[in-house]
Structure formats: structure tokens, C-alpha cells
Scaffold this motif. Structure first.
Motif, PDB file in Angstrom:
ATOM      1  N   SER A   3      52.844  43.764  39.895  1.00 26.01           N
ATOM      2  CA  SER A   3      52.806  44.210  41.279  1.00 26.01           C
ATOM      3  C   SER A   3      52.428  45.678  41.322  1.00 26.01           C
ATOM      4  N   THR A   4      51.603  46.045  42.274  1.00 21.67           N
ATOM      5  CA  THR A   4      51.265  47.451  42.484  1.00 21.67           C
ATOM      6  C   THR A   4      51.805  47.894  43.837  1.00 21.67           C
ATOM      7  N   VAL A   5      52.190  49.151  43.917  1.00 23.71           N
ATOM      8  CA  VAL A   5      52.702  49.701  45.170  1.00 23.71           C
ATOM      9  C   VAL A   5      51.816  50.865  45.603  1.00 23.71           C
ATOM     10  N   THR A   6      51.282  50.760  46.810  1.00 20.54           N
ATOM     11  CA  THR A   6      50.536  51.861  47.428  1.00 20.54           C
ATOM     12  C   THR A   6      51.228  52.178  48.745  1.00 20.54           C
ATOM     13  N   LEU A   7      51.928  53.288  48.799  1.00 19.80           N
ATOM     14  CA  LEU A   7      52.747  53.595  49.968  1.00 19.80           C
ATOM     15  C   LEU A   7      51.921  54.049  51.168  1.00 19.80           C
ATOM     16  N   ASN A   8      50.740  54.610  50.928  1.00 24.95           N
ATOM     17  CA  ASN A   8      49.926  55.117  52.034  1.00 24.95           C
ATOM     18  C   ASN A   8      48.465  54.710  51.845  1.00 24.95           C
ATOM     19  N   SER A  43      44.975  47.235  41.368  1.00 25.64           N
ATOM     20  CA  SER A  43      45.000  45.801  41.647  1.00 25.64           C
ATOM     21  C   SER A  43      43.615  45.187  41.583  1.00 25.64           C
ATOM     22  N   ILE A  44      42.635  45.849  42.199  1.00 19.52           N
ATOM     23  CA  ILE A  44      41.276  45.306  42.240  1.00 19.52           C
ATOM     24  C   ILE A  44      40.682  45.227  40.843  1.00 19.52           C
ATOM     25  N   VAL A  45      40.878  46.277  40.050  1.00 21.47           N
ATOM     26  CA  VAL A  45      40.307  46.277  38.697  1.00 21.47           C
ATOM     27  C   VAL A  45      41.004  45.237  37.822  1.00 21.47           C
ATOM     28  N   LEU A  46      42.308  45.117  37.942  1.00 17.28           N
ATOM     29  CA  LEU A  46      43.012  44.069  37.194  1.00 17.28           C
ATOM     30  C   LEU A  46      42.435  42.696  37.530  1.00 17.28           C
ATOM     31  N   LYS A  47      42.215  42.443  38.807  1.00 16.75           N
ATOM     32  CA  LYS A  47      41.649  41.151  39.212  1.00 16.75           C
ATOM     33  C   LYS A  47      40.243  40.982  38.659  1.00 16.75           C
ATOM     34  N   ASN A  48      39.457  42.074  38.672  1.00 16.58           N
ATOM     35  CA  ASN A  48      38.111  42.011  38.091  1.00 16.58           C
ATOM     36  C   ASN A  48      38.163  41.629  36.614  1.00 16.58           C
ATOM     37  N   LEU A  49      39.236  42.030  35.944  1.00 14.44           N
ATOM     38  CA  LEU A  49      39.401  41.730  34.522  1.00 14.44           C
ATOM     39  C   LEU A  49      40.063  40.368  34.287  1.00 14.44           C
ATOM     40  N   GLY A  50      40.321  39.654  35.358  1.00 14.62           N
ATOM     41  CA  GLY A  50      40.901  38.321  35.232  1.00 14.62           C
ATOM     42  C   GLY A  50      42.411  38.290  35.194  1.00 14.62           C
ATOM     43  N   VAL A  51      43.054  39.392  35.604  1.00 14.16           N
ATOM     44  CA  VAL A  51      44.518  39.474  35.571  1.00 14.16           C
ATOM     45  C   VAL A  51      45.057  39.382  36.993  1.00 14.16           C
ATOM     46  N   ASP A  52      45.778  38.313  37.291  1.00 16.94           N
ATOM     47  CA  ASP A  52      46.352  38.140  38.622  1.00 16.94           C
ATOM     48  C   ASP A  52      47.449  39.169  38.875  1.00 16.94           C
ATOM     49  N   ASN A  53      47.554  39.605  40.101  1.00 14.37           N
ATOM     50  CA  ASN A  53      48.578  40.574  40.471  1.00 14.37           C
ATOM     51  C   ASN A  53      48.762  40.554  41.978  1.00 14.37           C
ATOM     52  N   LEU A  70      40.154  43.532  53.302  1.00 12.56           N
ATOM     53  CA  LEU A  70      39.285  44.014  52.235  1.00 12.56           C
ATOM     54  C   LEU A  70      39.902  43.772  50.857  1.00 12.56           C
ATOM     55  N   VAL A  71      41.226  43.954  50.763  1.00 10.24           N
ATOM     56  CA  VAL A  71      41.907  43.712  49.492  1.00 10.24           C
ATOM     57  C   VAL A  71      41.795  42.239  49.098  1.00 10.24           C
ATOM     58  N   GLU A  72      42.049  41.360  50.054  1.00  9.74           N
ATOM     59  CA  GLU A  72      41.984  39.927  49.747  1.00  9.74           C
ATOM     60  C   GLU A  72      40.543  39.483  49.505  1.00  9.74           C
ATOM     61  N   GLU A  73      39.575  40.210  50.082  1.00  9.68           N
ATOM     62  CA  GLU A  73      38.166  39.918  49.829  1.00  9.68           C
ATOM     63  C   GLU A  73      37.829  40.121  48.358  1.00  9.68           C
ATOM     64  N   HIS A  74      38.572  41.017  47.697  1.00 14.70           N
ATOM     65  CA  HIS A  74      38.392  41.256  46.267  1.00 14.70           C
ATOM     66  C   HIS A  74      39.169  40.245  45.420  1.00 14.70           C
ATOM     67  N   GLY A  75      39.820  39.295  46.067  1.00 11.57           N
ATOM     68  CA  GLY A  75      40.544  38.261  45.333  1.00 11.57           C
ATOM     69  C   GLY A  75      41.967  38.630  44.979  1.00 11.57           C
ATOM     70  N   VAL A  76      42.438  39.769  45.493  1.00 13.43           N
ATOM     71  CA  VAL A  76      43.792  40.238  45.177  1.00 13.43           C
ATOM     72  C   VAL A  76      44.786  39.694  46.198  1.00 13.43           C
ATOM     73  N   LYS A  77      45.872  39.132  45.709  1.00 12.09           N
ATOM     74  CA  LYS A  77      46.940  38.704  46.609  1.00 12.09           C
ATOM     75  C   LYS A  77      47.658  39.947  47.146  1.00 12.09           C
ATOM     76  N   SER A  78      47.972  39.938  48.429  1.00 11.43           N
ATOM     77  CA  SER A  78      48.679  41.079  49.008  1.00 11.43           C
ATOM     78  C   SER A  78      49.916  40.607  49.754  1.00 11.43           C
ATOM     79  N   ASP A  79      50.893  41.477  49.825  1.00 12.58           N
ATOM     80  CA  ASP A  79      52.098  41.217  50.605  1.00 12.58           C
ATOM     81  C   ASP A  79      52.530  42.530  51.247  1.00 12.58           C
TER      82      ASP A  79
END
Length: 300
Positions: A3-8, A43-53, A70-79
Motif C-alpha cells: 500500500s502507498t500513502v499520498t496525503l496530498n 504505485s504506478i511504477v510498481l504496477k508497470n513492473l507487474g506488482v499489484d498494490n 487517472l490512477v485507476e487508468e494506470h491499472g492501480v487499485k485505489s481506496d
């Protein structure tokens, strides 16, 4: 789970203008829009490398909805936690004869919002990885990363911190798995100027003495250094290539290191992956792809 955290988080609006003139009407030569924030980049780069997050953080208003899209467009799950008021920020990056940036402030984050984030993080299991990356908004406590990590002392959660100054120093007593300052930021922590890899090693070990387990230091075109918890000191002078965009290169190095460690369980392999991934982003106008990283790994 990672999981990654981006506060802003932000929408990064990149504009290119030929010969920008103050006080005049200027026409853009090119425009691009990206989801911004160090944790989101990881998160985006991890997904590009095939690592779910999963990407966590706060969003607000129509700009927040666009960040999520935009985040989900890159294939990254967000919450992301959606705030009731305010707008997620837009950061304008103007490229012309000179580069100019105008960064927004972002929405106010209340205690109730932070409690919701703590509840999300509290679901992490033993062996999970949590990435805390980037600056923080003025409306959250200055030791927010330390507060998040305080609950992990008795849990086997690998916490990666990519931050600067007090925000980084505050977490060291909590024993982060990995921290990644660049050599300028490392020097700022101790009030010195660092120019050589030997100096990086000296001060990285001081951060280990304060509690950091592994210290990864990027040095832009001069390479990188890893001082690991096993006593290894790994150095590399850097890959050669045309730097097209340095934004996100450090975040990409973090993502590459994590991906390499997960795949190989080796700090040496993680270090190589970090170098290749950071360089791949620097040598591209976009964040590193798996193909670009694999091509550069052959040079290491």
C-alpha cells in the motif's frame, strides 16, 4: 499486499510554451496531465513492473475524482478517502526558456479523516509493505508518519519512507525498513554538503544508528548508494543516457527496489532494480515501463 500513502495528491498539469512572456497571452505548444504525488508515482511504477498494490490517501472535489480516475487508468487499485469539502490541488508545471512551478495547497484534512486512514492502515497484515512518501499538507500533524508507524512496532510490517527533514528524522526511532533521501537531502539532515559516495556512506550509517534498517541514497547522474541492515555497502556510478525528465525518478527507484526485493529477497538485486527503474524514468518523458527497466538491467 503493498500500500502507498499520498496525503496530498494532485493533478500535475504540464504545459510547454515557446518563449513564455509575463503579462501577455501565451499559447501552449503542448499539454499533459498526470496524477501527481510521490506515493502515487510509486504505485504506478510498481504496477508497470507487474506488482499489484493499492494507493491510499485523500481526495476532494472534481479534481479528486479525476485523480482517482487517472490512477485507476494506470491499472492501480485505489481506496482514497473522499473529503466532504475542498478540492484536491492542481500543480502547474510550466516549461519554456525557464521552468516554473505553481503548486496548490490542497484541501483541509480533519482528525476524522485521519482516523479513517488509520483504520485502513490497521488492516495491514504481517509481511505487508507500506510506503509513506512525499510532503504533507499543513493541516496534518508534522509527525504524521511517526504516528502511523507507532502502531507497527510489534507487527512485521515493512515501512518505506521517502520524505525529507524532520518528517524523515521523526520516524527513525520506529525502525523503518527503508528510507530513500537523495544526497542533497541527506546533507541537509546533518547540515553538511555531500558530494562523494564515501560521504554518503558515512552519513547513511548515522541514519542507521538512529534506527533506519536500510538506507538508499540517490545521487542523480552520479549514481546511488545502498547501506543495508546486513552490513553491505553497495555503490553504483549510474547508468548513462539522456535525461528527459527527472520528475518521478526517485519514486521510481523506490518502486524498483521494492519490486526487486519482493522478487529476489536480495538487497543486491533490489539495488540493481532500483537503479534501472529510476534511470528508466529519467530517460523517458513518462514513468518507467517494464520493458525499459529490463533493457537497462542488462547494463548492470
Amino acid at each position: 499486499m503493498i500500500s502507498t500513502v499520498t496525503l496530498n495528491p494532485s493533478i500535475d498539469y504540464l504545459i510547454e510554451v515557446d518563449q513564455f512572456k509575463v503579462g501577455a497571452v501565451n499559447r501552449t505548444a503542448q499539454e499533459k496531465m498526470f496524477p501527481g504525488g510521490k506515493g502515487i508515482n510509486v504505485s504506478i511504477v510498481l504496477k508497470n513492473l507487474g506488482v499489484d498494490n493499492k494507493a491510499l490517501g485523500f481526495v476532494a472535489g472534481f479534481t479528486g475524482h479525476e485523480i482517482d480516475r487517472l490512477v485507476e487508468e494506470h491499472g492501480v487499485k485505489s481506496d482514497f478517502i473522499e473529503l466532504e469539502e475542498g478540492l484536491s490541488r492542481i500543480n502547474v508545471k510550466l516549461k519554456s526558456d525557464e521552468e516554473t512551478e505553481i503548486n496548490g495547497n490542497g484541501p483541509a484534512i480533519l482528525d476524522s479523516h485521519l482516523k479513517a486512514l488509520y483504520s485502513q492502515i490497521d488492516t495491514l497484515q504481517s509481511g505487508d509493505i507500506l510506503v509513506l512518501a512525499g510532503s504533507i499538507p499543513s493541516t496534518v500533524p508534522s509527525d504524521i508518519y511517526k504516528r502511523i508507524m507507532a502502531d507497527f512496532k510489534e507487527r512485521d510490517i515493512h515501512v518505506v519512507v521517502d520524505a525529507t527533514k524532520d518528517l524523515l528524522m521523526n520516524v527513525l526511532e520506529c525502525g523503518p525498513f527503508l528510507i530513500k533521501p537523495n544526497h542533497h537531502e541527506l546533507g541537509e539532515l546533518f547540515g553538511v554538503t555531500i558530494t562523494t559516495q564515501d560521504e554518503v556512506v558515512e552519513y547513511a550509517k548515522k541514519l542507521q544508528e538512529k534506527g533506519a534498517r536500510n538506507v538508499l541514497v540517490s545521487m542523480a547522474g552520479d549514481g546511488a548508494v545502498l547501506v543495508s541492515e546486513t552490513g553491505e555497502v553497495l555503490k553504483h556510478t549510474g547508468l548513462k543516457g539522456e535525461v528527459k525528465n527527472s520528475v518521478g525518478a526517485g519514486d521510481s527507484m523506490v518502486a524498483g527496489f521494492i519490486a526487486g526485493y519482493i522478487q529476489h529477497g536480495s538487497y543486491e538485486e533490489a539495488f540493481k532494480m532500483g537503479i534501472a527503474t529510476g534511470s528508466a524514468s529519467a530517460f523517458s518523458y513518462n514513468l518507467a515501463t517494464k520493458e525499459e527497466v529490463e533493457a537497462l538491467l542488462k547494463c548492470l
